[in-house]
Design an enzyme around this catalytic site. Structure first.
Site, PDB file in Angstrom:
ATOM      1  N   PRO A  50      47.671  13.381  12.805  1.00  0.00           N
ATOM      2  CG  PRO A  50      48.172  11.571  14.088  1.00  0.00           C
ATOM      3  CD  PRO A  50      48.803  12.708  13.394  1.00  0.00           C
ATOM      4  CD  GLU A  51      44.128  18.425  11.672  1.00  0.00           C
ATOM      5  OE1 GLU A  51      43.218  19.189  12.008  1.00  0.00           O
ATOM      6  OE2 GLU A  51      44.634  18.440  10.543  1.00  0.00           O
TER       7      GLU A  51
END
Length: 271
Positions: free
Chosen positions: A2-3
């Site tokens: 997850p960015e």
DNA sequence: AAGTGGACCTGCTAGC
DNA sequence: TGCTAGCAGGTCCACT
């Protein structure tokens, strides 16, 4: 995994539903990156307030204190009125009268940390040193250019570090550099002001587009409703080694920088 | 001091 | 078909 986009999409998918719900229970599974800390009993009975984001962290405010959450590489949050028995990768449940917020994280690089406040330790310690938010109006080419000139790492490493601007991880750093036409191996202090302008814009546009598309689901990312993202279908360079550049047909190259894979087009992206 | 590489942990996949 | 090496979205920490 997850960015910033995945974290923001996650936030948007449950913040409104959980706000105002009263906490009735907490379940902790296997150890995550950091211990939860504090006393679980403190959370029981409190109402959930706003869910906010700082970089790739989420802050879930309670009436007194709150929880700082990170999804690590493989984490995702789900929120539903009824949940199944916890599986082997379900490591944290916040049970409320309205539903259960559950962190599922196979690799356990994620974390849930109790803190008296977002600006009190340990949350403040974890958030200290984070760079500017990419959607902050103060983030522009001038800001980026000045910050890049102070470092002597590759421009891609400078973006990944998160000390200049938060949110772009391996996928979006590669994609933004492609959009800006900059070779990821270029030393950060050699980036001219016009190129910094383009890069700042590319970072913002890439991240914004990814949020619109629900993030990237390479493997196991889901928002809190269970929906997958679609940005990965739109990636121009990430994960496309050997395939033709969508702009010029040159095969996309894969190199390793700081032990991370970097993808770029050797024709469209210049040093 | 800043930059680099290893460590954390598990699951999936490509290749033999 | 079955095993194994290699690789994966992040970040901290030790070492140079």
């Amino acid at each position: 995994m997850p960015e910033l986009p995945e974290v923001e999409v996650t936030r948007l998918s449950f913040a409104d539903r959980i706000r105002g719900a009263r906490v009735t229970g907490v379940r902790v599974g296997k150890p995550l990156r950091w211990p939860l800390g504090g006393n679980v009993d403190e959370m029981i009975g409190q109402r959930v307030g706003e869910v906010s984001r700082r970089g790739k962290y989420l802050w879930l405010a309670l009436e007194r204190g709150g929880l700082l959450m990170h999804l690590g590489m493989s984490g995702s949050l789900s929120f539903a009125p009824r949940v199944a028995e916890p599986g082997p990768h379900d490591h944290f449940d916040l049970v409320t009268a309205r539903g259960t917020l559950r962190l599922t994280d196979p690799r356990r690089f994620g974390a849930v940390v109790w803190s008296d406040a977002a600006d009190a330790p340990p949350a403040s310690t974890l958030l200290a040193g984070l760079g500017i938010e990419p959607f902050d109006e103060r983030f522009d080419g001038a800001h980026l250019h000045t910050a890049l000139r102070r470092r002597r790492v590759s421009v891609k490493s400078a973006l990944l570090g998160g000390e200049i601007v938060v949110g772009a991880g391996n996928i979006y750093a590669c994609e933004a550099l492609f959009e800006a036409g900059i070779d990821p191996r270029t030393r950060s202090d050699r980036i001219s002001r016009p190129r910094a302008d383009r890069l700042a814009l590319a970072i913002r546009q890439t991240l914004a587009r990814a949020v619109e598309l629900g993030g990237s689901t390479l493997r196991n990312f889901r928002d809190a409703h269970g929906a997958a993202g679609e940005f990965q279908l739109d990636a121009k360079v990430y994960g496309r080694a050997g395939q033709p550049c969508l702009r010029c047909k040159t095969p996309i190259r894969r190199v390793v920088q700081n032990a991370r894979a970097t993808f770029f087009c050797p024709t469209c992206q210049k040093r």
